[in-house]
Structure formats: C-alpha cells, structure tokens
Write an enzyme that holds these catalytic residues in place. Structure first.
Site, PDB file in Angstrom:
ATOM      1  N   GLU A 108      13.041  15.549 -28.524  1.00 33.22           N
ATOM      2  CA  GLU A 108      12.816  15.658 -29.962  1.00 33.22           C
ATOM      3  C   GLU A 108      13.984  15.489 -30.941  1.00 33.22           C
ATOM      4  O   GLU A 108      14.104  15.105 -31.891  1.00 33.22           O
ATOM      5  CB  GLU A 108      11.971  17.153 -30.207  1.00 33.22           C
ATOM      6  CG  GLU A 108      10.771  17.288 -29.572  1.00 33.22           C
ATOM      7  CD  GLU A 108       9.785  16.216 -29.718  1.00 33.22           C
ATOM      8  OE1 GLU A 108       9.695  15.300 -31.006  1.00 33.22           O
ATOM      9  OE2 GLU A 108       8.967  15.851 -28.735  1.00 33.22           O
ATOM     10  N   HIS A 150      14.532  11.920 -31.923  1.00 31.82           N
ATOM     11  CA  HIS A 150      13.517  11.760 -33.034  1.00 31.82           C
ATOM     12  C   HIS A 150      14.293  12.128 -34.247  1.00 31.82           C
ATOM     13  O   HIS A 150      14.474  11.616 -35.431  1.00 31.82           O
ATOM     14  CB  HIS A 150      12.282  12.540 -33.179  1.00 31.82           C
ATOM     15  CG  HIS A 150      11.310  11.621 -32.152  1.00 31.82           C
ATOM     16  ND1 HIS A 150      11.063  10.361 -32.251  1.00 31.82           N
ATOM     17  CD2 HIS A 150      10.900  11.998 -30.987  1.00 31.82           C
ATOM     18  CE1 HIS A 150      10.082   9.849 -31.298  1.00 31.82           C
ATOM     19  NE2 HIS A 150       9.833  10.966 -30.452  1.00 31.82           N
ATOM     20  N   GLU A 158      10.304   6.134 -30.619  1.00 29.76           N
ATOM     21  CA  GLU A 158      10.121   6.541 -29.349  1.00 29.76           C
ATOM     22  C   GLU A 158      11.466   5.959 -28.718  1.00 29.76           C
ATOM     23  O   GLU A 158      12.072   6.623 -27.730  1.00 29.76           O
ATOM     24  CB  GLU A 158       8.822   5.931 -28.600  1.00 29.76           C
ATOM     25  CG  GLU A 158       8.613   6.654 -27.530  1.00 29.76           C
ATOM     26  CD  GLU A 158       8.449   8.409 -27.771  1.00 29.76           C
ATOM     27  OE1 GLU A 158       8.276   8.736 -28.871  1.00 29.76           O
ATOM     28  OE2 GLU A 158       8.361   9.225 -26.764  1.00 29.76           O
TER      29      GLU A 158
HETATM   30 CO    CO Z   1       8.357  11.020 -29.043  1.00 23.69          CO
END
Ligand code: CO
Length: 497
Positions: free
Chosen positions: A266, A269, A295
């Site tokens: 995360e 991201h 991703e």
């Molecule tokens: Co992801």
C-alpha cells in the site's frame, strides 16, 4: 465560444467532479476504518447520492459539448490540454453509450449481489450467490455490446481498467506466462529445500509493538504525517482524498509478515499517488495511466524491494529483538516461501499470476457465453487442480473467495498480473540505470529508487498510455519473459536449483 472559455468551463466541471469524488473517497475511507457499524445504511445512501451527482456531471451536455468543440479545434491547444480533451472525450463517450436505465439496473444488481456474496461466502454455499452472478454476467455482456470497442467483446470491459489492452494481445501472452510458471514450479517443487520446507508463523508479542513497527516502516520509506495516514481495516487499501492527502490501511490480525508486506504494498500505491503532478490536480490527468501501472508500483515495493535479501538484511536486526525472531535465513525463506495455496491474496509471487490467469480464462468464458454460471464451482476446482494441484474444500476458498465479481468488476483481474510483469520490467531497468541499487536497499536508503520511479512513472500522471510509458522507460511493451527471468533468478537461489 473561444477555446479559452471552453477550457475554463471544462476545468470548472472537472473540479466539481473531483471534489465530489474525493468527498466520497473520504466517506469510503471512514466506512472501512472508523465508522460505527449501525451507520452502514446511511453511509450507503450518502455515497450513492454522490456517485449519481458525479455521473450526472460527467455526462452533462455542457461538458460534452465543450469537449467536442475543443476536440475539433485542437490546433489552439497546448499539448497537455489536447491529451486531456482526448481522454475526457473517450470517457464521456463511453459513459453516454450506457442508457440510464442500464446504469441504474447494474448499480441495483451489484448492491444486492454484494450482500448475497457475503452471505454465500460465510455459509460456503455458491447457490446463494448464483442467480445474482448470472444477472451480473448478463449485464456485463450487455455493457460490452453497448460500448462495442474493436475485437473481442471483453475488450470493452478491460479498457476501463487497462486502456488500450486487448484480449488479442493478452491471451497468448498469459498462455505463455502460465506455461512458464508451471515449468518453474516443477523445478522448485523437485528441490530438497522445497520438500523440507516448513511454514512458520511469526506473531507479535503485542498489537502496540506491531503497529509501531508498521508505522516505522512507512516512515523509513519516506512517508510522513504531513500528507499521509496509516490506519487499520479488515482489507488493506489505499485511497487518495486529494492533493497531499493519501491514506493507507493495514491489518495486524494475521501475523507480522503478512502485514509487513501488505503495508509495503500500500505504501507503494501511496508514493505513486503523492507524486502525481500537482498542476494536473482536479483533472482527469491526475491519475495513473492504468490499474496495471498502479499495481506495478505497489508490487515493485512489496516484492522486488520488500521481499529482497538486502531489504531484510537491513530490517531484520530491527525486528529480531522486538518480535523474538532469531534465524535470519529462516525468516527470509518464510517470507518468500513457494506453496500452492488456494487463496489469491495469500499467494506467493510465483503462484500469484496463475490465480489471475484462472480468473481471466473464466471471465472470458462467461463473456463469450462458453461458460455457464451454474458450472463455475466445478470449472474453478478443475482449474485449481490442473494449475495448482490442489482442490478447494468448499466454495468459500474457491469461486467465492474474491469480492470483485459481486461488484461487477469484470476485466479488472488481469491488471494484477499486468502490474506484476510491469514491476519486474521496471526493476530490471532500474538495476541497469542505477548501479549497486542493492547497496542502497541494504543501507535502508531508498532515495535514488524513489526519485527514479518519480521521474520515470509518477510525474506523467495519466498523460501517457500504460504500454507507451513502459516502452518509453524499458524499451519494450509488456513482456512476461522479464518477469519469468526475475522469478528464476530469485527462486533458483532460494531453492538452490
Ligand atoms: Co494494490
């Protein structure tokens, strides 16, 4: 109207849409972190109201007319604005192809389906969910007809997540990837290391300690409280509330190694979101080029960095004492253990794309009409046996395990595999351009890596198509061979073959 006036109007409406969407994202974040349970119904109403307002603005004639006028007057525009107009045009054009009644029906169907999926998963009974899924598949086939992009009908669904990607391109590529992964697994499984491996579960003596460590981890990656939060939720996620406000969550209930890697995922991201070009905020360009690129950023940090040896050579001394772990080799082997599990989100790196390819093949069959929803549990289990050598004991650890289909997300799963492949390509290129990157990681110094990703990927926002961006950075488009080579290098060392 003059071009500038149109541009001003377009930017004004985009800003309104973004403010509504970001408000909704905040409500969604709260829903999964701190909201009292009994508020669920009201929250659903609030969010659905906002999403209908967003939809209304997005397909409003004011916006579309202005976009169309500028599309014909491109010579008057800056390069950046040309791209923005093209993207807006495509988005609105697609949205307008779906009749209002269809959008409402889909939204109603998925909201009912979501509840029935929950119940079905809890009771391990596919039949509870079956009729809802059937309806969703029908609607998705209809949606593909309405949008009607070139080639395979599934392209019209895939395009919303991975713009420009097609079945014609992806199908042979995944077939090749599947065969290579299965070949690699055979090698791994024939080693003594594999035969003697034993899974260990590492836990924290206290939740407080556990949480402190994951907080420290995000800090050491350079995320600070100035523009970032880390909280707890059942399923870890990242959401961007606006400029300088990105939030991630983690789950500390399932042992330490899982939450470490999902936190790093995360955080990947989050770094992407925080580096999007500020000047594009409140426009369609303030985004990732695709779900696959998003991703690629999370999986790059989670796997290529966060499961690498130098990374743990740096962090292991910090966790050893805290969590009473004393054997580095054991720890390292455990976080990289290859084992044919039934659950996608718990999968190791080598098996992971097989989970995705299985779903891709089933989705294609459903959209083509070659697979019936009734037969899904059987088909799922057959594929699991063929690719993984294991059979789910019940539908909850089989066909019911993921939430996505209940939400109408068809065409979304492939982006997980695409992201994994892109991540390996980026890592490969990074190592060519930054020599001795392992030494940076070994010292816990991520500055050069972060700067590289920002320069090569993040700073473009959504201005370049995913495939073009990867070609620009790595010299070639999506290439599973690079991913396979990465797996071979890493796992031949761990499993000694
Ligand atoms: Co992801």
């Amino acid at each position: 109207m003059a071009a500038q006036q149109d541009l001003d109007l377009i930017n004004k409406i985009q800003k309104e849409i973004f403010i509504l969407a970001q408000t909704s994202a905040l409500l969604g974040w709260d829903q999964q972190t701190y909201m009292p349970k009994k508020a669920a119904e009201t929250r659903a109403e609030q969010m659905s109201f906002l999403s209908s307002l967003i939809h209304e603005k997005m397909i409003s004639d004011d916006l579309f007319d202005a976009v169309k006028r500028l599309k014909d007057k491109k010579q008057d525009l800056l390069e950046r604005d040309k791209i923005m107009i093209e993207k807006l045009y495509k988005e609105i054009w697609k949205a307008k192809k779906l009749p209002k009644e269809f959008v409402e029906e889909l939204s109603k169907t998925t909201s009912l389906a979501h509840n029935s999926w929950k119940k079905a998963k809890k009771e391990k009974e596919f039949n509870i969910f079956k009729s809802h899924l059937k309806k969703i598949v029908e609607l998705k086939r209809k949606e593909a007809e309405y949008i009607n992009l070139q080639g395979h009908p599934y392209n019209s669904l895939l395009d919303s997540f991975e713009e420009g990607m097609t079945v014609e391109n992806l199908k042979p590529l995944f077939e090749n990837l599947k065969n290579q992964i299965i070949g690699l697994l055979e090698k791994i499984e024939s080693t003594e290391t594999y035969k003697n491996q034993k899974e260990e579960s590492y836990s924290s003596p206290s939740k407080k300690l556990h949480l402190e460590f994951v907080h420290g981890l995000t800090k050491s990656l350079g995320l600070t409280e100035e523009d970032f939060r880390l909280d707890l939720s059942e399923h870890p996620f990242t959401t961007s509330i606006g400029l300088n406000d990105t939030r991630i969550t983690t789950n500390i209930e399932k042992g330490i190694s899982k939450s470490f890697s999902s936190t790093i995922h995360e955080a990947g991201h989050a770094m992407h979101a925080l580096n999007l070009p500020q000047e594009d905020h409140y426009t369609i360009l303030w985004d990732s080029p695709s779900y696959g690129i998003s991703e690629s950023q999370s999986r790059f940090w989670e796997n290529m960095i966060g499961k690498s040896k130098p990374f743990w050579q740096y962090y292991f001394p910090k966790i050893a004492k805290k969590f009473n772990i004393n054997d580095f080799e054991n720890w390292f082997k455990n976080i990289n253990m290859v084992s044919p599990g039934k659950i996608r989100i718990e999968s190791d790196e080598v098996h992971y794309c097989l989970h995705i390819i299985l779903r891709f093949e089933i989705e294609l069959g459903l959209i083509e009409g070659a697979i019936n929803v009734e037969d899904l549990p059987k088909i799922w289990n057959e594929k699991m046996e063929n690719y993984f050598g294991v059979i789910p004991e019940n539908d909850s650890e089989g066909v019911l395990q993921d939430v996505h289909w209940s939400e109408g997300y068809f065409g979304y799963f492939p982006t997980y595999a695409i992201g994994s492949i892109y991540a390996a390509q980026l890592y490969n290129q990074l190592k060519r351009e930054i020599l001795n990157v392992g030494e940076d990681i070994y010292k816990g110094d991520f500055k050069r890596i972060k700067e590289w990703l920002k320069e090569k990927i993040h700073k473009y926002g959504a201005k370049i198509l995913a495939e073009d961006l990867i070609k620009q950075v790595c010299g070639e488009p999506l290439n599973p061979d690079v991913f396979i080579q990465y797996l071979k290098n890493k796992y031949s060392e761990i499993y000694q073959f």
